[in-house]
Design a protein around this motif. Structure first.
Motif, PDB file in Angstrom:
ATOM      1  N   ARG A 107      35.969  28.943  37.810  1.00 38.37           N
ATOM      2  CA  ARG A 107      36.947  29.940  38.223  1.00 38.37           C
ATOM      3  C   ARG A 107      36.265  31.290  38.420  1.00 38.37           C
ATOM      4  NH1 ARG A 107      38.962  33.194  34.034  1.00 38.37           N
ATOM      5  NH2 ARG A 107      40.821  33.621  35.290  1.00 38.37           N
ATOM      6  N   SER A 142      36.389  35.445  38.164  1.00 39.32           N
ATOM      7  CA  SER A 142      37.026  36.472  37.336  1.00 39.32           C
ATOM      8  C   SER A 142      36.276  37.786  37.521  1.00 39.32           C
ATOM      9  CB  SER A 142      37.018  36.068  35.863  1.00 39.32           C
ATOM     10  OG  SER A 142      35.689  35.963  35.376  1.00 39.32           O
ATOM     11  N   GLN A 143      36.822  38.841  36.927  1.00 39.21           N
ATOM     12  CA  GLN A 143      36.224  40.169  36.950  1.00 39.21           C
ATOM     13  C   GLN A 143      35.927  40.633  38.388  1.00 39.21           C
ATOM     14  OE1 GLN A 143      33.481  38.894  33.341  1.00 39.21           O
ATOM     15  NE2 GLN A 143      33.350  41.114  33.604  1.00 39.21           N
ATOM     16  N   ASP A 180      40.550  35.862  47.322  1.00 40.74           N
ATOM     17  CA  ASP A 180      39.430  35.374  46.508  1.00 40.74           C
ATOM     18  C   ASP A 180      38.707  34.193  47.137  1.00 40.74           C
ATOM     19  OD1 ASP A 180      39.842  37.286  44.565  1.00 40.74           O
ATOM     20  OD2 ASP A 180      41.101  35.996  43.317  1.00 40.74           O
TER      21      ASP A 180
END
Length: 285
Positions: free
Chosen positions: A22, A24-25, A271
């Motif tokens: 996944r 993130s950030q 994303d």
């Protein structure tokens, strides 16, 4: 696997951390003006994450030649092209690096983890300021003989102009602005249509028809079972239904309604490029 992931765009460079399948950030910095500044900003970003990365995954514009380890073609970020960029990055960061075209990355994300995970043959169409795309045959990315597979923005249907030039919401909003001496964006064009504005209604109808005509060409040429729609407009829930209706009408008019594909909007939206870049790294290592 822990990766530092970057999506190089003409205005900003998005970045994030890929871990446990996944992203993130996620954040971004303004696209630097030189390659040396890009390296420095990437280094600062990686150091700020303060994690032991196993590699760097990059989504970028242009035709990425994996054998030559270069980015061919042209883009708004001219300094990433026609140089041994893989070698330069790996030497600078002392880490393995993968790079793939941004539309291809977004397509990989949707095929591997998104709405295309159960399909075999998929056309991914990015409807942004222009139009891009990626093609998948038996779930493998098809890049073509000249690394140009999936460049659906250059399709020409009934029009002299290309799909990118006359088939996007941005262009429809720009045309409305020119005709009315105002300045609106795509969201406002939909609002005007809902309020009974006849010009807005006409432009949205023309836009949908142009999109459907180009999807028709993709369908009769490649016969995918699934067409995935990306780009900002893909967040509109009515898009897939509207294009499905219009594409079916065009196919049935030629007596080939049975080859109608499923049309879905993408899952990952903003994303997708980062996720696809990370998945591309995993496939290549």
């Amino acid at each position: 696997m822990s990766l530092a992931v970057f999506d190089i765009g003409g205005t900003t460079v998005k970045h994030g951390v890929w871990m446990n399948q996944r992203i993130s950030q996620v954040s971004a910095f303004q696209t630097p003006e030189t390659f040396e500044e890009l390296l420095e900003k990437m280094k600062q970003t990686i150091n700020a994450y303060n994690k032991p990365f196993e590699g760097i995954a990059i989504s970028a514009p242009g035709a990425v030649d994996q054998e030559q380890r270069k980015i061919l073609g042209i883009s708004a970020v001219d300094y990433i092209h026609q140089r041994p960029i893989f070698d330069e990055l790996e030497k600078y960061f002392a880490l393995p690096v993968s790079i793939e075209n941004d539309a291809n990355c977004a397509g990989v994300a949707e095929v591997e983890l998104g709405v295309g995970k159960d399909a075999q043959n998929i056309a991914f169409v990015v409807l942004g300021t222009g139009v891009g795309g990626a093609l998948f045959i038996r779930r493998e990315l098809y890049k073509g003989s000249h690394l140009f597979g999936g460049e659906v923005g250059l399709l020409k249907s009934q029009h002299i102009q290309t799909f990118s030039q006359n088939g996007t919401l941005v262009k429809a909003a720009n045309f409305y602005s020119d005709q009315t001496n105002t300045k609106i964006e795509g969201k406002e064009l939909y609002e005007l249509n809902q309020n009974g504005d006849s010009l807005a209604a006409e432009l949205l109808n023309d836009m949908y028809q142009t999109m459907a005509s180009n999807l028709y060409n993709i369908q009769v040429m490649l016969d995918p079972e699934l067409i995935v729609l990306g780009g900002g407009i893909s967040k509109r829930p009515e898009l897939a239904e509207e294009l499905s209706k219009r594409l079916l009408e065009q196919l049935e008019a030629e007596g080939v309604g049975e080859i109608m594909p499923t049309i879905k909007c993408c899952k990952f939206h903003n994303d997708a490029n980062l996720i696809g870049a990370a998945l591309n790294f995993q496939k290549r290592t």
